[in-house]
Design an enzyme around this catalytic site. Structure first.
Site, PDB file in Angstrom:
ATOM      1  N   GLY A 340       0.822  -1.225   0.000  1.00 26.43           N
ATOM      2  CA  GLY A 340       0.000   0.000   0.000  1.00 26.43           C
ATOM      3  C   GLY A 340       0.842   1.256   0.000  1.00 26.43           C
ATOM      4  O   GLY A 340       0.466   2.273  -0.596  1.00 26.43           O
ATOM      5  N   GLU A 363       9.547  10.033 -28.700  1.00 25.38           N
ATOM      6  CA  GLU A 363      10.681   9.703 -29.595  1.00 25.38           C
ATOM      7  C   GLU A 363      10.447   8.391 -30.344  1.00 25.38           C
ATOM      8  O   GLU A 363      11.369   7.607 -30.580  1.00 25.38           O
ATOM      9  CB  GLU A 363      12.012   9.733 -28.835  1.00 25.38           C
TER      10      GLU A 363
HETATM   11  N1  CAA Z   1      17.085   6.603 -39.288  1.00 26.90           N
HETATM   12  C1  CAA Z   1      17.401   7.271 -40.445  1.00 26.90           C
HETATM   13  N2  CAA Z   1      16.511   7.420 -41.432  1.00 26.90           N
HETATM   14  C2  CAA Z   1      15.286   6.893 -41.249  1.00 26.90           C
HETATM   15  C3  CAA Z   1      14.910   6.200 -40.080  1.00 26.90           C
HETATM   16  C4  CAA Z   1      15.883   6.062 -39.075  1.00 26.90           C
HETATM   17  N3  CAA Z   1      15.614   5.423 -37.919  1.00 26.90           N
HETATM   18  N4  CAA Z   1      13.616   5.805 -40.211  1.00 26.90           N
HETATM   19  C5  CAA Z   1      13.203   6.235 -41.409  1.00 26.90           C
HETATM   20  N5  CAA Z   1      14.212   6.899 -42.039  1.00 26.90           N
HETATM   21  C6  CAA Z   1      14.213   7.526 -43.362  1.00 26.90           C
HETATM   22  C7  CAA Z   1      14.098   6.512 -44.503  1.00 26.90           C
HETATM   23  O1  CAA Z   1      15.354   5.975 -44.831  1.00 26.90           O
HETATM   24  C8  CAA Z   1      13.522   7.378 -45.599  1.00 26.90           C
HETATM   25  O2  CAA Z   1      14.558   8.182 -46.109  1.00 26.90           O
HETATM   26  P1  CAA Z   1      14.728   8.423 -47.718  1.00 26.90           P
HETATM   27  O3  CAA Z   1      13.407   8.865 -48.226  1.00 26.90           O
HETATM   28  O4  CAA Z   1      15.816   9.449 -47.814  1.00 26.90           O
HETATM   29  O5  CAA Z   1      15.125   7.094 -48.281  1.00 26.90           O
HETATM   30  C9  CAA Z   1      12.587   8.326 -44.830  1.00 26.90           C
HETATM   31  O6  CAA Z   1      13.046   8.341 -43.477  1.00 26.90           O
HETATM   32  C10 CAA Z   1      11.145   7.885 -44.846  1.00 26.90           C
HETATM   33  O7  CAA Z   1      11.114   6.581 -44.308  1.00 26.90           O
HETATM   34  P2  CAA Z   1       9.913   5.579 -44.574  1.00 26.90           P
HETATM   35  O8  CAA Z   1       9.620   5.512 -46.033  1.00 26.90           O
HETATM   36  O9  CAA Z   1      10.274   4.316 -43.866  1.00 26.90           O
HETATM   37  O10 CAA Z   1       8.713   6.346 -43.867  1.00 26.90           O
HETATM   38  P3  CAA Z   1       7.436   5.783 -43.135  1.00 26.90           P
HETATM   39  O11 CAA Z   1       6.459   6.861 -43.160  1.00 26.90           O
HETATM   40  O12 CAA Z   1       7.056   4.444 -43.676  1.00 26.90           O
HETATM   41  O13 CAA Z   1       7.929   5.498 -41.621  1.00 26.90           O
HETATM   42  C11 CAA Z   1       8.772   6.065 -39.441  1.00 26.90           C
HETATM   43  C12 CAA Z   1       8.798   6.314 -40.944  1.00 26.90           C
HETATM   44  C13 CAA Z   1       9.937   5.191 -39.069  1.00 26.90           C
HETATM   45  C14 CAA Z   1       7.508   5.442 -38.918  1.00 26.90           C
HETATM   46  C15 CAA Z   1       8.922   7.479 -38.888  1.00 26.90           C
HETATM   47  O14 CAA Z   1       7.855   8.272 -39.311  1.00 26.90           O
HETATM   48  C16 CAA Z   1       9.070   7.569 -37.385  1.00 26.90           C
HETATM   49  O15 CAA Z   1      10.151   7.336 -36.866  1.00 26.90           O
HETATM   50  N6  CAA Z   1       7.970   7.942 -36.666  1.00 26.90           N
HETATM   51  C17 CAA Z   1       8.064   8.250 -35.259  1.00 26.90           C
HETATM   52  C18 CAA Z   1       8.272   9.730 -35.076  1.00 26.90           C
HETATM   53  C19 CAA Z   1       8.998  10.065 -33.830  1.00 26.90           C
HETATM   54  O16 CAA Z   1       9.882   9.350 -33.373  1.00 26.90           O
HETATM   55  N7  CAA Z   1       8.669  11.230 -33.254  1.00 26.90           N
HETATM   56  C20 CAA Z   1       9.356  11.729 -32.135  1.00 26.90           C
HETATM   57  C21 CAA Z   1       9.132  13.209 -32.017  1.00 26.90           C
HETATM   58  S1  CAA Z   1      10.362  14.003 -30.995  1.00 26.90           S
HETATM   59  C22 CAA Z   1      10.018  13.545 -29.441  1.00 26.90           C
HETATM   60  O17 CAA Z   1       9.166  12.762 -29.194  1.00 26.90           O
HETATM   61  C23 CAA Z   1      10.913  14.194 -28.383  1.00 26.90           C
HETATM   62  C24 CAA Z   1      10.501  13.903 -27.018  1.00 26.90           C
HETATM   63  O18 CAA Z   1       9.486  13.394 -26.750  1.00 26.90           O
HETATM   64  C25 CAA Z   1      11.340  14.251 -25.918  1.00 26.90           C
HETATM   65  P1  FAD Z   2      -0.248   8.207 -32.725  1.00 22.44           P
HETATM   66  O1  FAD Z   2       0.788   8.277 -33.766  1.00 22.44           O
HETATM   67  O2  FAD Z   2      -1.603   8.693 -33.046  1.00 22.44           O
HETATM   68  O3  FAD Z   2      -0.324   6.718 -32.187  1.00 22.44           O
HETATM   69  C1  FAD Z   2      -1.433   6.210 -31.458  1.00 22.44           C
HETATM   70  C2  FAD Z   2      -1.191   4.717 -31.252  1.00 22.44           C
HETATM   71  O4  FAD Z   2      -1.193   4.042 -32.509  1.00 22.44           O
HETATM   72  C3  FAD Z   2       0.167   4.407 -30.601  1.00 22.44           C
HETATM   73  O5  FAD Z   2       0.051   3.320 -29.730  1.00 22.44           O
HETATM   74  C4  FAD Z   2       1.029   4.053 -31.795  1.00 22.44           C
HETATM   75  O6  FAD Z   2       2.144   3.238 -31.457  1.00 22.44           O
HETATM   76  C5  FAD Z   2       0.015   3.322 -32.664  1.00 22.44           C
HETATM   77  N1  FAD Z   2       0.430   3.307 -34.065  1.00 22.44           N
HETATM   78  C6  FAD Z   2       0.514   4.360 -34.932  1.00 22.44           C
HETATM   79  N2  FAD Z   2       0.953   3.953 -36.128  1.00 22.44           N
HETATM   80  C7  FAD Z   2       1.161   2.611 -36.041  1.00 22.44           C
HETATM   81  C8  FAD Z   2       1.614   1.603 -36.941  1.00 22.44           C
HETATM   82  N3  FAD Z   2       1.984   1.903 -38.182  1.00 22.44           N
HETATM   83  N4  FAD Z   2       1.685   0.326 -36.496  1.00 22.44           N
HETATM   84  C9  FAD Z   2       1.350   0.017 -35.222  1.00 22.44           C
HETATM   85  N5  FAD Z   2       0.896   0.924 -34.327  1.00 22.44           N
HETATM   86  C10 FAD Z   2       0.818   2.203 -34.724  1.00 22.44           C
HETATM   87  N6  FAD Z   2       7.182  15.422 -30.186  1.00 22.44           N
HETATM   88  C11 FAD Z   2       8.095  16.296 -30.688  1.00 22.44           C
HETATM   89  O7  FAD Z   2       8.166  16.471 -31.892  1.00 22.44           O
HETATM   90  N7  FAD Z   2       8.930  16.963 -29.856  1.00 22.44           N
HETATM   91  C12 FAD Z   2       8.898  16.831 -28.509  1.00 22.44           C
HETATM   92  O8  FAD Z   2       9.683  17.458 -27.807  1.00 22.44           O
HETATM   93  C13 FAD Z   2       7.944  15.932 -27.948  1.00 22.44           C
HETATM   94  N8  FAD Z   2       7.844  15.784 -26.591  1.00 22.44           N
HETATM   95  C14 FAD Z   2       6.806  15.041 -26.093  1.00 22.44           C
HETATM   96  C15 FAD Z   2       6.576  15.037 -24.698  1.00 22.44           C
HETATM   97  C16 FAD Z   2       5.473  14.373 -24.178  1.00 22.44           C
HETATM   98  C17 FAD Z   2       5.216  14.401 -22.718  1.00 22.44           C
HETATM   99  C18 FAD Z   2       4.584  13.680 -25.058  1.00 22.44           C
HETATM  100  C19 FAD Z   2       3.362  12.979 -24.536  1.00 22.44           C
HETATM  101  C20 FAD Z   2       4.840  13.637 -26.409  1.00 22.44           C
HETATM  102  C21 FAD Z   2       5.941  14.330 -26.938  1.00 22.44           C
HETATM  103  N9  FAD Z   2       6.161  14.382 -28.313  1.00 22.44           N
HETATM  104  C22 FAD Z   2       7.091  15.238 -28.841  1.00 22.44           C
HETATM  105  C23 FAD Z   2       5.263  13.686 -29.225  1.00 22.44           C
HETATM  106  C24 FAD Z   2       5.530  12.190 -29.317  1.00 22.44           C
HETATM  107  O9  FAD Z   2       6.697  11.944 -30.043  1.00 22.44           O
HETATM  108  C25 FAD Z   2       4.297  11.550 -29.969  1.00 22.44           C
HETATM  109  O10 FAD Z   2       3.258  11.606 -28.998  1.00 22.44           O
HETATM  110  C26 FAD Z   2       4.541  10.136 -30.413  1.00 22.44           C
HETATM  111  O11 FAD Z   2       5.464  10.101 -31.476  1.00 22.44           O
HETATM  112  C27 FAD Z   2       3.248   9.417 -30.824  1.00 22.44           C
HETATM  113  O12 FAD Z   2       2.464  10.184 -31.678  1.00 22.44           O
HETATM  114  P2  FAD Z   2       0.894  10.411 -31.370  1.00 22.44           P
HETATM  115  O13 FAD Z   2       0.798  10.911 -29.966  1.00 22.44           O
HETATM  116  O14 FAD Z   2       0.338  11.258 -32.433  1.00 22.44           O
HETATM  117  O15 FAD Z   2       0.267   8.983 -31.406  1.00 22.44           O
END
Ligand code: CAA
Ligand code: FAD
Length: 381
Positions: A340, A363
């Site tokens: 708890g 990320e």
């Molecule tokens: N490293 C380098 N390049 C990559 C990559 C990787 N891990 N993943 C994809 N790419 C490149 C591909 O090589 C391709 O490049 P070219 O066109 O030059 O060949 C391009 O990206 C597009 O790739 P895809 O055709 O595979 O694109 P997709 O739409 O099918 O999928 C994805 C891409 C991997 C799903 C990508 O959209 C992704 O990583 N999504 C998640 C986004 C994310 O991580 N957001 C984080 C926001 S920041 C944040 O969250 C900060 C925080 O909280 C603190």
């Molecule tokens: P969605 O993309 O709508 O996803 C919803 C659900 O569907 C998830 O479970 C996801 O995994 C699933 N899903 C989507 N596509 C697929 C697929 N192809 N196959 C299987 N499952 C799938 N972003 C920034 O750019 N910069 C920042 O500094 C930053 N900081 C953040 C801090 C916090 C506290 C939070 C909550 C988010 C932050 N983000 C930031 C955004 C974060 O990177 C996104 O929330 C994350 O990438 C997911 O996107 P979404 O919230 O739109 O969810």
């Protein structure tokens, strides 16, 4: 792979541990409750070189390797994962991105103060309708003479209200899909750049998350990072290193959970003895320790590959996927071991669970990490 840390790496780890225990821990609980940003702590971290750890000294950084960065991130996040994410964004998304792809002008004007910790950065990729599906950017940047005019909304931006400089991904040519996305440095105070209210979050409450708005925001053309159309590659390449940082953040939370569980299990008595004597508790502790070590090995491997300038994107995704999963599991087990008492604020473990969950979302969600790993395995990237 080298299993011995260098003297320098151990020294960085120790100084991060001292700083975390002495300067961050005392206010962590209160900042979590009040959702207060750690301004003073971030300022001191800048002075100590923790905000630009991997940036070469000529650009204001500490010139350390990624392994040292991982060790420091673990120590900081072990005490306060909110501070961990602020540090991670500035180091591995903002500073790394500008160091690798910024022009000499951008490095001089923006990277140096960011790496010194005099200014704070943010990284704005996500949008209301472009999270995981990050190529679907709606924010636009239209060229107008020596400026780009930005319009759109970014969501969930860490350091959103506090950052001095934000790296913004925006579409410069819609017809080219993700190859029409570009990255810009936007300064706080530019006309037309605003932010929404701070999100009221489950965890990492002391970090600052908000939406950003761009309404005819004029950004000088020299603030374009790398070149037009390279913004998506910029974001992906940068996020690979970011994922190592978030894996380290998750390990910090998992390690804190294990340490809290160990301590409590030796204090708490039930049925006339310490609960640590029960095999059911011992097995939980053993499983947690194995998970923490496995996550560390994966994360250090990704860091070592990055330091050796070898491909590491798959390993970074594996590290983040696994470390975030076990952070949640370890925090849950720590609560279970506390009974708890684990469910109330008096003990820290409930915060560990709240903080751990986000590491599976930002990320790149765990589902996205699996996509990245599977594509690498199948040679589909
Ligand atoms: N490293 C380098 N390049 C990559 C990559 C990787 N891990 N993943 C994809 N790419 C490149 C591909 O090589 C391709 O490049 P070219 O066109 O030059 O060949 C391009 O990206 C597009 O790739 P895809 O055709 O595979 O694109 P997709 O739409 O099918 O999928 C994805 C891409 C991997 C799903 C990508 O959209 C992704 O990583 N999504 C998640 C986004 C994310 O991580 N957001 C984080 C926001 S920041 C944040 O969250 C900060 C925080 O909280 C603190
Ligand atoms: P969605 O993309 O709508 O996803 C919803 C659900 O569907 C998830 O479970 C996801 O995994 C699933 N899903 C989507 N596509 C697929 C697929 N192809 N196959 C299987 N499952 C799938 N972003 C920034 O750019 N910069 C920042 O500094 C930053 N900081 C953040 C801090 C916090 C506290 C939070 C909550 C988010 C932050 N983000 C930031 C955004 C974060 O990177 C996104 O929330 C994350 O990438 C997911 O996107 P979404 O919230 O739109 O969810």
């Amino acid at each position: 792979m080298e299993f011995n840390f260098t003297e320098e790496q151990l020294m960085i780890q120790e100084s991060a541990r001292d700083f975390a225990q002495n300067e961050i821990a005392p206010s962590a609980v209160e900042r979590d409750i009040k959702a207060e940003f750690p301004y003073e702590i971030v300022k001191k971290m800048g002075e100590l070189g923790f905000m630009g750890m991997m940036v070469p000294p000529e650009f204001g950084g500490a010139g350390l390797d990624t392994v040292s960065y991982v060790l420091a991130m673990i120590e900081i996040s072990k005490v306060d994962a909110s501070v961990g994410v602020i540090m991670s964004v500035n180091n591995s998304l903002v500073c790394y991105g500008l160091e690798k792809y910024g022009s000499p002008y951008i490095k001089e004007k923006y990277l140096i103060p960011l790496a010194k910790g005099e200014k704070l950065g943010a990284f704005a990729l996500s949008e209301p309708e472009a999270g995981s599906d990050a190529t679907k950017q709606k924010t636009t940047a239209d060229k107008d003479g020596n400026y780009y005019v930005l319009n759109g909304i970014k969501n969930w931006i860490t350091n959103g209200t506090t950052a001095d400089y934000v790296l913004v991904m925006a579409t410069t040519d819609k017809s080219k899909g993700h190859k029409g996305i570009s990255t810009f440095v936007v300064e706080k105070g530019y006309e037309g750049f605003g932010h929404g209210v701070k999100e009221d979050k489950l965890g990492i409450r002391s970090s600052d998350t908000c939406s950003l708005t761009f309404e005819n925001c004029r950004v000088p053309a020299q603030n374009l990072v790398w070149e037009e159309g390279k913004g998506f590659n910029f974001a992906m390449n940068t996020l690979n290193g970011g994922r190592i940082g978030i894996a380290a953040q998750a390990i910090g939370i998992a390690e804190a959970s294990l340490e809290a569980a160990l301590k409590y299990s030796k204090q708490r008595k039930a049925f006339g003895q310490e609960i640590a004597n029960f095999q059911a508790i011992q097995f939980k502790l053993a499983d947690m320790a194995v998970k923490v070590d496995a996550a560390k090995l994966l994360t250090l491997k990704a860091a070592a590959l990055k330091d050796a300038a070898k491909p590491y994107y798959k390993e970074a995704a594996m590290a983040k996927l696994y470390a975030s999963k076990i952070a949640v599991e370890c925090a849950l087990e720590a609560i279970q071991i506390h009974g708890g008492y684990g469910y109330v604020r008096e003990y820290l473990v409930e915060r560990y669970l709240r903080d751990a969950k986000i590491t599976e979302i930002y990320e790149g969600t765990s589902e996205i990490q699996r996509i990245v790993i599977a594509r690498a395995l199948l040679d589909q990237k």
